[in-house]
Scaffold this active site. Structure first.
Site, PDB file in Angstrom:
ATOM      1  N   ILE A   1       0.843  -1.197   0.000  1.00 49.02           N
ATOM      2  CA  ILE A   1       0.000   0.000   0.000  1.00 49.02           C
ATOM      3  C   ILE A   1       0.882   1.252   0.000  1.00 49.02           C
ATOM      4  O   ILE A   1       0.484   2.304  -0.484  1.00 49.02           O
ATOM      5  CB  ILE A   1      -0.964  -0.007   1.210  1.00 49.02           C
ATOM      6  CG1 ILE A   1      -2.045   1.060   1.058  1.00 49.02           C
ATOM      7  CG2 ILE A   1      -0.212   0.160   2.530  1.00 49.02           C
ATOM      8  CD1 ILE A   1      -3.160   0.959   2.095  1.00 49.02           C
TER       9      ILE A   1
ATOM     10  N   LYS B   1      -5.267 -12.669  12.160  1.00 45.34           N
ATOM     11  CA  LYS B   1      -4.382 -13.746  11.681  1.00 45.34           C
ATOM     12  C   LYS B   1      -5.065 -15.100  11.875  1.00 45.34           C
ATOM     13  O   LYS B   1      -4.920 -16.014  11.060  1.00 45.34           O
ATOM     14  CB  LYS B   1      -3.037 -13.690  12.398  1.00 45.34           C
ATOM     15  CG  LYS B   1      -2.212 -12.443  12.080  1.00 45.34           C
ATOM     16  CD  LYS B   1      -1.807 -12.404  10.607  1.00 45.34           C
ATOM     17  CE  LYS B   1      -0.913 -11.222  10.282  1.00 45.34           C
ATOM     18  NZ  LYS B   1      -0.570 -11.165   8.841  1.00 45.34           N
TER      19      LYS B   1
ATOM     20  N   TYR C   1      -5.438  -7.772  16.076  1.00 46.07           N
ATOM     21  CA  TYR C   1      -4.414  -8.224  15.129  1.00 46.07           C
ATOM     22  C   TYR C   1      -4.320  -9.755  15.130  1.00 46.07           C
ATOM     23  O   TYR C   1      -4.390 -10.395  14.074  1.00 46.07           O
ATOM     24  CB  TYR C   1      -3.071  -7.580  15.493  1.00 46.07           C
ATOM     25  CG  TYR C   1      -1.890  -8.169  14.795  1.00 46.07           C
ATOM     26  CD1 TYR C   1      -1.708  -7.998  13.427  1.00 46.07           C
ATOM     27  CD2 TYR C   1      -0.939  -8.917  15.493  1.00 46.07           C
ATOM     28  CE1 TYR C   1      -0.608  -8.551  12.778  1.00 46.07           C
ATOM     29  CE2 TYR C   1       0.159  -9.464  14.856  1.00 46.07           C
ATOM     30  CZ  TYR C   1       0.318  -9.284  13.505  1.00 46.07           C
ATOM     31  OH  TYR C   1       1.400  -9.838  12.858  1.00 46.07           O
TER      32      TYR C   1
ATOM     33  N   ASN D   1       2.501 -15.398  15.926  1.00 48.95           N
ATOM     34  CA  ASN D   1       2.380 -15.985  17.275  1.00 48.95           C
ATOM     35  C   ASN D   1       1.226 -15.350  18.046  1.00 48.95           C
ATOM     36  O   ASN D   1       0.773 -15.921  19.034  1.00 48.95           O
ATOM     37  CB  ASN D   1       3.694 -15.825  18.042  1.00 48.95           C
ATOM     38  CG  ASN D   1       3.971 -14.395  18.466  1.00 48.95           C
ATOM     39  OD1 ASN D   1       3.543 -13.967  19.545  1.00 48.95           O
ATOM     40  ND2 ASN D   1       4.650 -13.633  17.629  1.00 48.95           N
ATOM     41  N   HIS D   2       0.741 -14.199  17.583  1.00 47.40           N
ATOM     42  CA  HIS D   2      -0.339 -13.549  18.329  1.00 47.40           C
ATOM     43  C   HIS D   2      -1.688 -14.252  18.166  1.00 47.40           C
ATOM     44  O   HIS D   2      -2.652 -13.872  18.832  1.00 47.40           O
ATOM     45  CB  HIS D   2      -0.388 -12.060  18.001  1.00 47.40           C
ATOM     46  CG  HIS D   2       0.875 -11.391  18.463  1.00 47.40           C
ATOM     47  ND1 HIS D   2       1.128 -11.155  19.797  1.00 47.40           N
ATOM     48  CD2 HIS D   2       1.986 -11.011  17.782  1.00 47.40           C
ATOM     49  CE1 HIS D   2       2.348 -10.626  19.912  1.00 47.40           C
ATOM     50  NE2 HIS D   2       2.882 -10.523  18.706  1.00 47.40           N
TER      51      HIS D   2
ATOM     52  N   GLY E   1       1.381  -8.983   3.438  1.00 52.64           N
ATOM     53  CA  GLY E   1       0.785  -7.649   3.569  1.00 52.64           C
ATOM     54  C   GLY E   1      -0.267  -7.628   4.659  1.00 52.64           C
ATOM     55  O   GLY E   1      -1.220  -8.406   4.609  1.00 52.64           O
TER      56      GLY E   1
ATOM     57  N   SER F   1       9.268 -13.808  16.264  1.00 52.19           N
ATOM     58  CA  SER F   1       9.801 -12.444  16.189  1.00 52.19           C
ATOM     59  C   SER F   1      10.958 -12.462  15.194  1.00 52.19           C
ATOM     60  O   SER F   1      12.050 -12.938  15.522  1.00 52.19           O
ATOM     61  CB  SER F   1      10.314 -11.995  17.554  1.00 52.19           C
ATOM     62  OG  SER F   1       9.316 -12.170  18.542  1.00 52.19           O
TER      63      SER F   1
ATOM     64  N   SER G   1       0.609  -4.855  11.042  1.00 55.83           N
ATOM     65  CA  SER G   1       1.421  -5.893  11.694  1.00 55.83           C
ATOM     66  C   SER G   1       1.536  -5.738  13.207  1.00 55.83           C
ATOM     67  O   SER G   1       2.331  -6.435  13.839  1.00 55.83           O
ATOM     68  CB  SER G   1       2.815  -5.911  11.080  1.00 55.83           C
ATOM     69  OG  SER G   1       3.481  -4.714  11.406  1.00 55.83           O
TER      70      SER G   1
END
Ligand code: 15L
Length: 267
Positions: free
Chosen positions: A35, A141, A137, A113-114, A73, A166, A76
């Site tokens: 974007i 995902k 977020y 991982n979230h 994309g 990470s 994040s």
């Protein structure tokens, strides 16, 4: 090169910038989208397309003519729901629907991982665990993983969803001693995600060969992902940092500070 044209979404993002260089050997043409502005302009064997993932028609155009998609994309970090909705939730739908329409057979989805961020750091998980998203977020995902699962079951489009820990040049804190994924290991993992046959919808945790890990990748053994790096080499540097307080989410939860982000403004 088994792929003529590979698409990388999020090419101006933190990992996108790194991957732009590293994916070159894997396709004749690398199509890059974001974007935001992508500098430098298209090099040889590159196509650069400005695209808002929330714009369905634009995403359909973007995906025409590609053989596989690395979908990086998205917003994040934790943000208000309305900001996550366009890029992450509508966006992932647009990507899969365009993949179906244009006959794309393989997607690599940058999950996080979230999606399991509310597990504690003393819990051990594999790919089949119940998800415990730690915010909007993480929820987006989680939705993306379900989208991948549905498009495989319904249309046979294969995906590897990588729950990236990470991925930075080096771990920045104690939590990342467990979650760190080096750029070399990320690149090797992406190669496995693109080239391994019959992945169906596979979920894999994106972490290096760190000493104290929370995640078990045995259910993704068919990918042949063999990380070579380890956060151990940074241990002295990280342990020189002050220990977070006992009630600090960074010390308790797998998702670290994300579990306590927000509420934002009027939420
Ligand atoms: C993520 O999903 C984020 O995109 C990234 O910026 C890091 O915060 C990472 O997770 C992490 O949990 O360390």
């Amino acid at each position: 090169r088994p792929f003529n044209r590979l698409l990388l979404t999020g090419a101006a993002g933190g990992l996108g910038k790194v991957l732009r260089e590293r994916l070159r050997p894997y396709a004749n043409i690398l199509r890059l989208s974001d974007i935001g502005e992508m500098a430098p302009a298209a090099g040889p064997h590159e196509e650069v397309v400005r695209c808002d993932l929330a714009d369905k028609a634009a995403v359909h155009q973007l995906i025409e003519g590609v053989d596989a998609i690395l979908h990086f994309g998205s917003v994040s970090v934790e943000r208000p729901f309305e900001e996550i909705l366009g890029a992450n939730i509508c966006g992932v739908f647009h990507v899969y629907e365009a993949a179906r329409r244009h006959g794309v057979k393989r997607v690599v989805f940058a999950s996080s991982n979230h999606v399991i961020g509310f597990y504690k750091q003393d819990e051990h998980l594999d790919a089949n665990c119940l998800r415990r998203p730690d915010g909007y977020y993480g929820l987006s995902k989680s939705y993306g993983e379900d989208m991948a699962s549905f498009y495989f079951d319904r249309y046979g489009i294969e995906t590897v969803s990588i729950r990236i820990g990470s991925s930075f040049p080096e771990p920045a804190n104690r939590r990342m001693m467990s979650t760190w994924l080096s750029y070399d290991d990320l690149t090797h993992l992406l190669e496995r995600c693109l080239y391994t046959p019959n992945v169906g919808h596979t979920v894999v945790y994106g972490m290096s060969d760190n000493r104290d890990v929370w995640w078990d990748n045995s259910k993704a053994a068919h990918l042949g992902f063999k990380p070579k790096d380890s956060s151990e080499v940074f241990r002295d540097k990280i342990e020189a940092q002050p220990m977070p307080a006992a009630d600090d989410p960074a010390r308790i939860y797998q998702g670290g500070a994300f579990v306590a982000a927000g509420p934002f403004g009027d939420d």
